[in-house]
Design an enzyme around this catalytic site. Structure first.
Site, PDB file in Angstrom:
ATOM      1  N   ASN A   1       0.985  -1.226   0.143  1.00  0.00           N
ATOM      2  CA  ASN A   1       0.000  -0.086  -0.128  1.00  0.00           C
ATOM      3  C   ASN A   1       0.881   1.197   0.077  1.00  0.00           C
ATOM      4  O   ASN A   1       1.831   1.211   0.838  1.00  0.00           O
ATOM      5  CB  ASN A   1      -0.840   0.012   1.019  1.00  0.00           C
ATOM      6  CG  ASN A   1      -2.045   1.244   1.231  1.00  0.00           C
ATOM      7  OD1 ASN A   1      -2.965   1.279   0.258  1.00  0.00           O
ATOM      8  ND2 ASN A   1      -1.881   2.227   1.995  1.00  0.00           N
ATOM      9  N   GLU A   2       0.603   2.021  -0.926  1.00  0.00           N
ATOM     10  CA  GLU A   2       1.378   3.405  -0.851  1.00  0.00           C
ATOM     11  C   GLU A   2       2.709   3.347  -0.572  1.00  0.00           C
ATOM     12  O   GLU A   2       3.041   3.982   0.597  1.00  0.00           O
ATOM     13  CB  GLU A   2       0.490   4.558  -0.144  1.00  0.00           C
ATOM     14  CG  GLU A   2      -0.808   4.787  -0.593  1.00  0.00           C
ATOM     15  CD  GLU A   2      -1.509   6.182   0.205  1.00  0.00           C
ATOM     16  OE1 GLU A   2      -1.030   6.162   1.385  1.00  0.00           O
ATOM     17  OE2 GLU A   2      -2.335   6.677  -0.576  1.00  0.00           O
TER      18      GLU A   2
ATOM     19  N   CYS B   1      18.935   1.801   8.652  1.00  0.00           N
ATOM     20  CA  CYS B   1      19.465   0.728   9.569  1.00  0.00           C
ATOM     21  C   CYS B   1      20.808  -0.047   8.919  1.00  0.00           C
ATOM     22  O   CYS B   1      21.039   0.506   7.942  1.00  0.00           O
ATOM     23  CB  CYS B   1      18.632  -0.132   9.678  1.00  0.00           C
ATOM     24  SG  CYS B   1      18.139  -1.429   8.324  1.00  0.00           S
TER      25      CYS B   1
ATOM     26  N   GLU C   1      -8.213   5.571  -4.794  1.00  0.00           N
ATOM     27  CA  GLU C   1      -8.642   6.028  -3.346  1.00  0.00           C
ATOM     28  C   GLU C   1      -8.764   7.418  -3.713  1.00  0.00           C
ATOM     29  O   GLU C   1      -8.026   8.333  -4.195  1.00  0.00           O
ATOM     30  CB  GLU C   1      -7.352   5.910  -2.130  1.00  0.00           C
ATOM     31  CG  GLU C   1      -6.936   4.532  -1.626  1.00  0.00           C
ATOM     32  CD  GLU C   1      -6.469   4.590  -0.764  1.00  0.00           C
ATOM     33  OE1 GLU C   1      -6.200   5.559  -0.073  1.00  0.00           O
ATOM     34  OE2 GLU C   1      -5.719   3.530  -0.431  1.00  0.00           O
TER      35      GLU C   1
ATOM     36  N   TRP D   1      -6.450  13.106   8.501  1.00  0.00           N
ATOM     37  CA  TRP D   1      -4.860  13.345   8.841  1.00  0.00           C
ATOM     38  C   TRP D   1      -4.226  14.578   8.516  1.00  0.00           C
ATOM     39  O   TRP D   1      -3.327  14.681   8.985  1.00  0.00           O
ATOM     40  CB  TRP D   1      -4.338  12.178   7.915  1.00  0.00           C
ATOM     41  CG  TRP D   1      -4.516  12.071   6.778  1.00  0.00           C
ATOM     42  CD1 TRP D   1      -5.492  11.142   6.250  1.00  0.00           C
ATOM     43  CD2 TRP D   1      -4.349  12.650   5.412  1.00  0.00           C
ATOM     44  NE1 TRP D   1      -5.859  11.234   4.837  1.00  0.00           N
ATOM     45  CE2 TRP D   1      -4.880  12.185   4.397  1.00  0.00           C
ATOM     46  CE3 TRP D   1      -3.552  13.971   5.261  1.00  0.00           C
ATOM     47  CZ2 TRP D   1      -4.860  12.905   3.242  1.00  0.00           C
ATOM     48  CZ3 TRP D   1      -3.477  14.578   4.004  1.00  0.00           C
ATOM     49  CH2 TRP D   1      -4.353  13.958   2.962  1.00  0.00           C
TER      50      TRP D   1
ATOM     51  N   LYS E   1     -11.088   6.739  12.342  1.00  0.00           N
ATOM     52  CA  LYS E   1     -12.604   6.638  12.385  1.00  0.00           C
ATOM     53  C   LYS E   1     -13.489   7.918  12.331  1.00  0.00           C
ATOM     54  O   LYS E   1     -14.526   7.664  12.103  1.00  0.00           O
ATOM     55  CB  LYS E   1     -13.111   6.255  13.987  1.00  0.00           C
ATOM     56  CG  LYS E   1     -12.261   7.069  15.100  1.00  0.00           C
ATOM     57  CD  LYS E   1     -12.443   6.563  16.579  1.00  0.00           C
ATOM     58  CE  LYS E   1     -11.996   7.481  17.567  1.00  0.00           C
ATOM     59  NZ  LYS E   1     -10.404   7.691  17.529  1.00  0.00           N
TER      60      LYS E   1
HETATM   61  C1  GAL Z   1      -4.051   6.631   2.333  1.00  0.00           C
HETATM   62  C2  GAL Z   1      -4.031   5.096   2.561  1.00  0.00           C
HETATM   63  C3  GAL Z   1      -5.580   4.582   3.234  1.00  0.00           C
HETATM   64  C4  GAL Z   1      -6.265   5.672   4.104  1.00  0.00           C
HETATM   65  C5  GAL Z   1      -6.254   7.024   3.356  1.00  0.00           C
HETATM   66  C6  GAL Z   1      -7.017   7.983   4.209  1.00  0.00           C
HETATM   67  O1  GAL Z   1      -2.953   7.166   2.296  1.00  0.00           O
HETATM   68  O2  GAL Z   1      -3.669   4.466   1.402  1.00  0.00           O
HETATM   69  O3  GAL Z   1      -5.269   3.397   3.838  1.00  0.00           O
HETATM   70  O4  GAL Z   1      -5.283   5.756   5.193  1.00  0.00           O
HETATM   71  O5  GAL Z   1      -5.049   7.413   3.023  1.00  0.00           O
HETATM   72  O6  GAL Z   1      -7.015   9.252   3.637  1.00  0.00           O
END
Ligand code: GAL
Length: 663
Positions: A149-150, A160, A305, A313, A354
């Site tokens: 993923n990403e 390391c 996505e 975030w 969430k």
């Molecule tokens: C992306 C990630 C997803 C989810 C999403 C939320 O960066 O691939 O799993 O976290 O952001 O915006």
């Protein structure tokens, strides 16, 4: 054929059934079918559930999920589940966790924490990928593989001891000998001459600026180390399921990974795009990243996505206003995506996400969000025939990751205000506002299909890049601080623009970066006054080079600012608004926007195959002056439209299909 075997456009999102009791799955698939979902991404973070102990698999729940989805006509973009190593792996092999530049090993408890160079980690991912491929090779729901993923999210690099060993191997392959490395890294500077390979380490946190050539190789290596993880899994998937397309989700215009080399290793380019609804330039930035995705393999891609509304975030997570999810989704389709997918299907009840929006929110089906999800699914179905169509761009913007990495080396440049993404946007935005289709291209590519090529910046420029640009027959513009260094970040003899000197007919004597807030006037020979910020140069012209604009006022007064030799223009500064230059270049190249002149400010216009997308990002209706003549059908409403001006409602769109003319 489309990206997958699924007909039409793709619609769906990430689905995390392991976060829900099985009764909920029944409701999920019923509602997915109602919304027209035809593809979901499953098992992205499921490693610890699928392999609870080394080599012990629990596929039962995933079997049931895939069977259930298939029974409801929903295909699966199946993750290899390797994005987050499980606790047992991390605790028995703490060395799989990444180490940051300061030497701290990062703890378990988040996600995507791994050392890309760890043989233990790579072997474990390959073993799980094989188990997944063998288990689901014949499952009828399997439409695409989604590796990890990403890549580079959370951990773009690891410092390391294992990574150091891998870095040395990579350096040995690139530089052959220690002498070669010492020469390429210029280790005579600051007393860094190496006498044994074991002395060579990653550019960890040091007392002062680290060697920029070392840092450039480190960035190249880090992109390659992650790519090796991807390729190791891909090899297994291709062995077991050669006909199933393989992807990994990109992160838009991302500095960390050289997406040209990554895209070459995938079957389908997929992207995760999260434009900030609070950013007034969100649509322009999104359009740039979508055009990059389309350009990477020069074929349709997939928005894998996006956020139905707010993310979780950012410091402040602004939701999308009504209609914006639809408009942003149609924008991705306009720029070549063969579908619209979201993170995520059902809003989480726990965990760090969430409060991230979802297609099906906490409030369930009685919500605005759900109604917009249903309506968008219907729109996507109405646009099915757009799938697979392509965009013909006559303008290319050059993007080179080596150059980007070199340009943004910390603490050693004339100015740290030159940021490649901003430089790309400074040209992309005015092209976008004129409705001009734009590709991104690497500098060494054959550019002969374009009429205008713009290199906003080519700090690192090799003889090969210069030869490709010299061979390009169309209009060329090269931006400032280009042709400065070679592939080892060493300054070209005789000064900039190095190997481009002959082509551009200029020589830069001095960089003159401007302090923040200071401006410099530039007057073109046609009388247009430009305002430059951030950067200017003391430029000399040679021979037959024409001066198109000169600096006015200050120490550069009267000196050349913009020059031209043949069809090659050099711009030595950063105008706030390059429109006068751009319009001249477009005219010389014979390029117009897809709707011709007069595109309203808030309207985005894109042609994809025969379809014309007009997207009104503004909050007032806008009229696009299309020429009289051909009539259209708006695919979104089925409404026939005569030729001539078309009005698009606020935050609305039309997708116009030309109607056949009756003889
Ligand atoms: C992306 C990630 C997803 C989810 C999403 C939320 O960066 O691939 O799993 O976290 O952001 O915006």
């Amino acid at each position: 054929m489309g990206l997958t075997r699924i007909p039409g456009l793709l619609f769906g999102g990430d689905y995390n059934p392991e976060q829900w009791p099985e009764e909920v799955w029944q409701e999920d698939v019923r509602l997915m079918a109602e919304a027209g979902v035809n593809l979901v991404t499953v098992a992205v973070f499921s490693w610890s559930r699928l392999e609870p102990a080394p080599g012990v698999y629990d596929f039962g729940w995933l079997d049931r999920v895939l069977d259930l989805l298939h029974a409801h006509g929903i295909a699966v973009d199946l993750a290899t589940a390797t994005a987050t190593p499980p606790p047992w792996l991390v605790r028995t092999h703490p060395e799989v966790q990444p180490v940051d530049a300061g030497g701290t090993r990062l703890e378990f408890g988040s996600r995507q924490g791994y050392c890309p160079s760890s043989p233990v980690f790579r072997a474990a991912t390959v073993r799980l990928a094989r188990a997944m491929a063998e288990r689901y090779r014949a499952h009828p729901a399997l439409a695409m593989w989604h590796i990890s993923n990403e890549y580079a999210d959370h951990t773009a690099e690891c410092y390391c001891a294992e990574s150091a060993r891998d870095f040395r191997r990579w350096l040995q392959a690139r530089h052959r000998s220690l002498d070669g490395l010492n020469a390429a890294w210029g280790t005579s500077c600051w007393g860094q001459h190496y006498t044994d390979w074991t002395q060579v380490e990653p550019p960890r946190k040091a007392p002062g600026p680290v060697n920029p050539a070392q840092l450039l190789d480190w960035r190249r290596f880090s992109s390659d180390a992650l790519l090796a993880c991807f390729e190791a899994e891909r090899a297994v998937l291709k062995e077991v399921t050669p006909d199933v397309p393989v992807t990994t989700n990109f992160m838009s215009v991302l500095r960390d990974l050289d997406y040209w080399s990554w895209a070459a290793a995938e079957d389908v380019v997929t992207d995760d795009a999260y434009p900030d609804p609070a950013d007034p330039r969100a649509e322009v930035k999104a359009a740039l990243s979508y055009d990059l995705m389309r350009s990477l393999k020069r074929q349709p891609w997939l928005l894998l996505e996006s956020a139905p509304s707010a993310v979780s975030w950012r410091a402040v997570n602004v939701p999308k206003d009504p209609g914006v999810m639809r408009l942003h989704s149609l924008q991705a389709l306009a720029h070549g995506s063969d579908g619209v997918m979201f993170f995520q299907w059902r809003q989480a009840r726990y965990g760090p996400e969430k409060f991230h929006s979802a297609m099906l929110p906490h409030g369930g089906t009685g919500t605005r969000q759900w109604r917009e999800t249903l309506a968008l699914g219907a729109d996507v179905r109405r646009l099915a025939e757009v799938a697979g169509t392509t965009t013909a761009a006559e303008v290319a913007l050059l993007l080179d990751w080596d150059s980007w990495w070199g340009l943004e080396a910390p603490e050693s440049m004339p100015s740290d205000r030159l940021r490649l993404h901003d430089l790309l946007l400074s040209w992309y935005a005015p092209l976008h506002s004129r409705g001009v289709a734009v590709d991104l291209a690497p500098p060494g590519r054959d550019l002969s299909g374009y009429r205008l090529v713009i290199a906003p910046n080519l700090y690192l420029c090799t003889a090969g890049h210069a030869a490709a640009l010299a061979a390009f027959p169309g209009q060329l513009l090269v931006g400032p601080f280009s042709g400065v260094v070679d592939a080892a970040d060493q300054v070209h003899d005789g000064g900039a623009p190095g190997p481009l000197r002959e082509l551009l007919g200029v020589r830069v004597e001095e960089w003159r970066p401007l302090p923040d807030g200071v401006t410099q006037e530039v007057l073109t020979t046609t009388g247009a006054l430009l305002t430059a910020r951030t950067w200017t140069e003391w430029l000399d012209t040679c021979g037959d080079t024409e001066v198109l604009a000169r600096y006015r006022g200050g120490p550069l007064h009267g000196r050349p600012a913009v020059t031209r030799r043949g069809a090659a223009t050099y711009l030595s500064c950063l105008p706030e608004d390059p429109s006068p230059l751009l319009d001249d270049l477009l005219a010389a190249a014979g390029v117009t926007g897809v709707t011709g002149p007069g595109l309203p400010a808030d309207v985005e216009a894109c042609r994809r195959g025969p379809y014309l997308f007009l997207l009104n990002h503004g909050t007032d209706p806008a009229t696009v002056p299309l020429p009289a003549g051909t009539g259209f059908t708006d695919l979104l409403t089925g409404r026939p439209l005569p030729g001539g001006p078309v009005t698009v409602g606020p935050r609305d769109a039309v997708v116009l299909k030309p109607r056949p003319t009756t003889p």
